[in-house]
Scaffold this motif. Structure first.
Motif, PDB file in Angstrom:
ATOM      1  N   GLU A 141       0.840  -1.203   0.000  1.00  0.00           N
ATOM      2  CA  GLU A 141       0.000   0.000   0.000  1.00  0.00           C
ATOM      3  C   GLU A 141       0.873   1.250   0.000  1.00  0.00           C
ATOM      4  O   GLU A 141       1.918   1.285   0.657  1.00  0.00           O
ATOM      5  N   LEU A 142       0.434   2.294  -0.703  1.00  0.00           N
ATOM      6  CA  LEU A 142       1.169   3.558  -0.712  1.00  0.00           C
ATOM      7  C   LEU A 142       0.875   4.308   0.585  1.00  0.00           C
ATOM      8  O   LEU A 142      -0.284   4.589   0.901  1.00  0.00           O
ATOM      9  N   LEU A 143       1.929   4.639   1.321  1.00  0.00           N
ATOM     10  CA  LEU A 143       1.769   5.357   2.582  1.00  0.00           C
ATOM     11  C   LEU A 143       2.194   6.818   2.463  1.00  0.00           C
ATOM     12  O   LEU A 143       1.535   7.709   3.007  1.00  0.00           O
ATOM     13  N   SER A 144       3.280   7.054   1.777  1.00  0.00           N
ATOM     14  CA  SER A 144       3.783   8.413   1.581  1.00  0.00           C
ATOM     15  C   SER A 144       4.452   8.470   0.223  1.00  0.00           C
ATOM     16  O   SER A 144       5.135   7.522  -0.181  1.00  0.00           O
ATOM     17  N   GLY A 160       5.257  17.173  -4.938  1.00  0.00           N
ATOM     18  CA  GLY A 160       4.160  16.232  -4.751  1.00  0.00           C
ATOM     19  C   GLY A 160       4.236  15.391  -3.500  1.00  0.00           C
ATOM     20  O   GLY A 160       3.752  14.256  -3.475  1.00  0.00           O
ATOM     21  N   VAL A 161       4.825  15.932  -2.427  1.00  0.00           N
ATOM     22  CA  VAL A 161       4.957  15.159  -1.184  1.00  0.00           C
ATOM     23  C   VAL A 161       3.597  15.043  -0.496  1.00  0.00           C
ATOM     24  O   VAL A 161       2.905  16.041  -0.285  1.00  0.00           O
ATOM     25  N   ALA A 162       3.206  13.821  -0.165  1.00  0.00           N
ATOM     26  CA  ALA A 162       1.919  13.600   0.514  1.00  0.00           C
ATOM     27  C   ALA A 162       1.991  12.307   1.314  1.00  0.00           C
ATOM     28  O   ALA A 162       2.593  11.329   0.865  1.00  0.00           O
ATOM     29  N   THR A 163       1.373  12.318   2.492  1.00  0.00           N
ATOM     30  CA  THR A 163       1.347  11.142   3.367  1.00  0.00           C
ATOM     31  C   THR A 163      -0.092  10.838   3.759  1.00  0.00           C
ATOM     32  O   THR A 163      -0.859  11.759   4.092  1.00  0.00           O
ATOM     33  N   ARG A 164      -0.465   9.602   3.712  1.00  0.00           N
ATOM     34  CA  ARG A 164      -1.821   9.196   4.075  1.00  0.00           C
ATOM     35  C   ARG A 164      -2.126   9.663   5.503  1.00  0.00           C
ATOM     36  O   ARG A 164      -1.317   9.443   6.418  1.00  0.00           O
ATOM     37  N   PRO A 165      -3.267  10.305   5.731  1.00  0.00           N
ATOM     38  CA  PRO A 165      -3.542  10.891   7.055  1.00  0.00           C
ATOM     39  C   PRO A 165      -3.442   9.918   8.218  1.00  0.00           C
ATOM     40  O   PRO A 165      -2.981  10.287   9.299  1.00  0.00           O
ATOM     41  N   GLN A 174       9.569  12.120   5.682  1.00  0.00           N
ATOM     42  CA  GLN A 174      11.008  12.338   5.730  1.00  0.00           C
ATOM     43  C   GLN A 174      11.746  11.208   5.026  1.00  0.00           C
ATOM     44  O   GLN A 174      12.729  11.438   4.305  1.00  0.00           O
ATOM     45  N   GLN A 175      11.253   9.985   5.195  1.00  0.00           N
ATOM     46  CA  GLN A 175      11.890   8.835   4.553  1.00  0.00           C
ATOM     47  C   GLN A 175      11.797   8.915   3.029  1.00  0.00           C
ATOM     48  O   GLN A 175      12.791   8.723   2.320  1.00  0.00           O
ATOM     49  N   VAL A 176      10.610   9.202   2.531  1.00  0.00           N
ATOM     50  CA  VAL A 176      10.455   9.223   1.074  1.00  0.00           C
ATOM     51  C   VAL A 176      11.188  10.423   0.475  1.00  0.00           C
ATOM     52  O   VAL A 176      11.777  10.330  -0.613  1.00  0.00           O
ATOM     53  N   CYS A 177      11.200  11.554   1.191  1.00  0.00           N
ATOM     54  CA  CYS A 177      11.943  12.716   0.691  1.00  0.00           C
ATOM     55  C   CYS A 177      13.446  12.459   0.712  1.00  0.00           C
ATOM     56  O   CYS A 177      14.168  12.896  -0.188  1.00  0.00           O
ATOM     57  N   ALA A 178      13.930  11.758   1.730  1.00  0.00           N
ATOM     58  CA  ALA A 178      15.351  11.404   1.780  1.00  0.00           C
ATOM     59  C   ALA A 178      15.724  10.500   0.614  1.00  0.00           C
ATOM     60  O   ALA A 178      16.779  10.663  -0.014  1.00  0.00           O
ATOM     61  N   PHE A 179      14.854   9.537   0.307  1.00  0.00           N
ATOM     62  CA  PHE A 179      15.099   8.630  -0.812  1.00  0.00           C
ATOM     63  C   PHE A 179      15.175   9.396  -2.131  1.00  0.00           C
ATOM     64  O   PHE A 179      16.128   9.227  -2.915  1.00  0.00           O
ATOM     65  N   ILE A 203       9.457  23.021   6.358  1.00  0.00           N
ATOM     66  CA  ILE A 203      10.794  23.595   6.271  1.00  0.00           C
ATOM     67  C   ILE A 203      11.737  22.897   7.248  1.00  0.00           C
ATOM     68  O   ILE A 203      12.883  22.578   6.916  1.00  0.00           O
ATOM     69  N   ALA A 204      11.235  22.617   8.457  1.00  0.00           N
ATOM     70  CA  ALA A 204      12.060  21.933   9.458  1.00  0.00           C
ATOM     71  C   ALA A 204      12.458  20.535   8.987  1.00  0.00           C
ATOM     72  O   ALA A 204      13.605  20.103   9.188  1.00  0.00           O
ATOM     73  N   VAL A 205      11.528  19.819   8.351  1.00  0.00           N
ATOM     74  CA  VAL A 205      11.840  18.485   7.831  1.00  0.00           C
ATOM     75  C   VAL A 205      12.925  18.574   6.769  1.00  0.00           C
ATOM     76  O   VAL A 205      13.911  17.816   6.792  1.00  0.00           O
ATOM     77  N   TYR A 206      12.784  19.520   5.841  1.00  0.00           N
ATOM     78  CA  TYR A 206      13.756  19.627   4.760  1.00  0.00           C
ATOM     79  C   TYR A 206      15.124  20.071   5.286  1.00  0.00           C
ATOM     80  O   TYR A 206      16.161  19.619   4.783  1.00  0.00           O
ATOM     81  N   GLU A 207      15.136  20.935   6.296  1.00  0.00           N
ATOM     82  CA  GLU A 207      16.421  21.341   6.872  1.00  0.00           C
ATOM     83  C   GLU A 207      17.129  20.157   7.519  1.00  0.00           C
ATOM     84  O   GLU A 207      18.351  20.044   7.450  1.00  0.00           O
ATOM     85  N   LYS A 208      16.366  19.242   8.123  1.00  0.00           N
ATOM     86  CA  LYS A 208      16.966  18.032   8.699  1.00  0.00           C
ATOM     87  C   LYS A 208      17.593  17.158   7.625  1.00  0.00           C
ATOM     88  O   LYS A 208      18.524  16.393   7.887  1.00  0.00           O
ATOM     89  N   LEU A 209      17.084  17.282   6.395  1.00  0.00           N
ATOM     90  CA  LEU A 209      17.629  16.504   5.285  1.00  0.00           C
ATOM     91  C   LEU A 209      18.791  17.216   4.594  1.00  0.00           C
ATOM     92  O   LEU A 209      19.306  16.726   3.591  1.00  0.00           O
ATOM     93  N   GLY A 210      19.181  18.381   5.130  1.00  0.00           N
ATOM     94  CA  GLY A 210      20.339  19.085   4.589  1.00  0.00           C
ATOM     95  C   GLY A 210      20.037  20.220   3.644  1.00  0.00           C
ATOM     96  O   GLY A 210      20.951  20.834   3.084  1.00  0.00           O
ATOM     97  N   TYR A 211      18.754  20.530   3.438  1.00  0.00           N
ATOM     98  CA  TYR A 211      18.383  21.619   2.537  1.00  0.00           C
ATOM     99  C   TYR A 211      18.612  22.979   3.192  1.00  0.00           C
ATOM    100  O   TYR A 211      18.431  23.132   4.406  1.00  0.00           O
ATOM    101  N   THR A 212      18.972  23.962   2.382  1.00  0.00           N
ATOM    102  CA  THR A 212      19.070  25.339   2.845  1.00  0.00           C
ATOM    103  C   THR A 212      17.971  26.167   2.180  1.00  0.00           C
ATOM    104  O   THR A 212      17.551  25.887   1.064  1.00  0.00           O
ATOM    105  N   TYR A 213      17.535  27.205   2.891  1.00  0.00           N
ATOM    106  CA  TYR A 213      16.356  27.989   2.500  1.00  0.00           C
ATOM    107  C   TYR A 213      16.769  29.332   1.907  1.00  0.00           C
ATOM    108  O   TYR A 213      17.650  30.007   2.419  1.00  0.00           O
ATOM    109  N   ARG A 214      16.085  29.714   0.820  1.00  0.00           N
ATOM    110  CA  ARG A 214      16.270  31.050   0.239  1.00  0.00           C
ATOM    111  C   ARG A 214      14.901  31.597  -0.132  1.00  0.00           C
ATOM    112  O   ARG A 214      14.102  30.913  -0.768  1.00  0.00           O
ATOM    113  N   GLY A 215      14.637  32.823   0.276  1.00  0.00           N
ATOM    114  CA  GLY A 215      13.338  33.424  -0.003  1.00  0.00           C
ATOM    115  C   GLY A 215      13.192  33.833  -1.452  1.00  0.00           C
ATOM    116  O   GLY A 215      14.051  34.520  -2.015  1.00  0.00           O
ATOM    117  N   VAL A 216      12.125  33.394  -2.092  1.00  0.00           N
ATOM    118  CA  VAL A 216      11.795  33.786  -3.466  1.00  0.00           C
ATOM    119  C   VAL A 216      10.342  34.244  -3.504  1.00  0.00           C
ATOM    120  O   VAL A 216       9.600  34.068  -2.525  1.00  0.00           O
TER     121      VAL A 216
END
Length: 225
Positions: A141-144, A160-165, A174-179, A203-216
């Motif tokens: 089954e698709l979970l995220s 398109g990040v989405a997780t079943r409620p 976080q797992q699927v985004c890391a992959f 934003i907090a999840v992506y920062e944990k994965l090493g992403y940096t933020y820039r305002g656009v």
């Protein structure tokens, strides 16, 4: 001095001095006009480009540049702020604890998006949406989910990040985004994404994965009468 050229897939670029504008039709649901450079040179360039390509193209770029352009270009209004986040580092990505794979096709993706993220820009079959990854249950089954969408040769793009409620709170997004991040960095050298400026949790999840933020930011342009 100035000029223009074709980049591919109907993408066109213009320059004047240090100012650059790139028109990309049907990119992430809209016609986009990415801009960069000093505003004094950008403003007349953007006016010329919009007269050529039409006002369906929405200017997009660094937040301060878009704010200043909106004050200079007739009919342009500042619309919204976002975060551009990117990474080229996969050393700190978490070890995979869920079964996460690229899907063969997109069966079940629309149903999950409709339930968990109906406003997603990435949907199966939409222009530029290339493939989907999912964290799945033991029964398949698709979970995220997350998509490889609108990627360019030197920058992969995660969307398109989405997780079943009913399975939220388990770290599956976080797992699927890391992959996907690891896969796209391996292929393109860099992985990027867009996030709403006010979405602190994402934003907090992506920062944990090493992403940096820039305002656009983005602007819209009223059709000339």
């Amino acid at each position: 001095m100035g000029g223009q050229g074709k980049v591919g897939r109907q993408v066109r670029a213009w320059y004047s001095g240090d100012a650059v504008a790139v028109a990309s039709p049907d990119l992430s649901k809209r016609d986009r006009l990415s801009v960069r450079g000093p505003v004094a040179e950008l403003a007349p360039l953007v006016e010329r480009v919009l007269a050529e390509v039409g006002t369906s193209f929405r200017p997009f770029g660094d937040e301060q540049v878009i704010r200043e352009l909106a004050e200079r270009v007739p009919g342009m209004s500042f619309t919204a702020t976002f975060g551009w986040m990117d990474t080229a580092d996969t050393a700190t990505l978490p070890t995979q604890t869920a079964k996460t794979v690229w899907l063969q096709g997109d069966s079940g993706v629309e149903e999950l998006l409709a339930e968990a993220s109906p406003d997603s820009y990435a949907w199966p079959g939409r222009t530029g949406v290339l493939r989907w990854a999912a964290a799945t249950s033991d029964a398949g089954e698709l979970l995220s989910i997350a998509a490889d969408a609108w990627s360019a040769p030197e920058v992969g793009f995660l969307a398109g990040v989405a997780t079943r409620p009913d399975v939220r709170g388990r770290g599956l997004s976080q797992q699927v985004c890391a992959f996907v991040t690891a896969e796209l960095v391996k292929r393109h050298g860099t992985c990027a994404l867009m996030v709403d400026a006010g979405n602190a949790a994402a934003i907090a999840v992506y920062e944990k994965l090493g992403y940096t933020y820039r305002g656009v930011a983005a602007a819209s342009v009223e059709p000339s009468s």
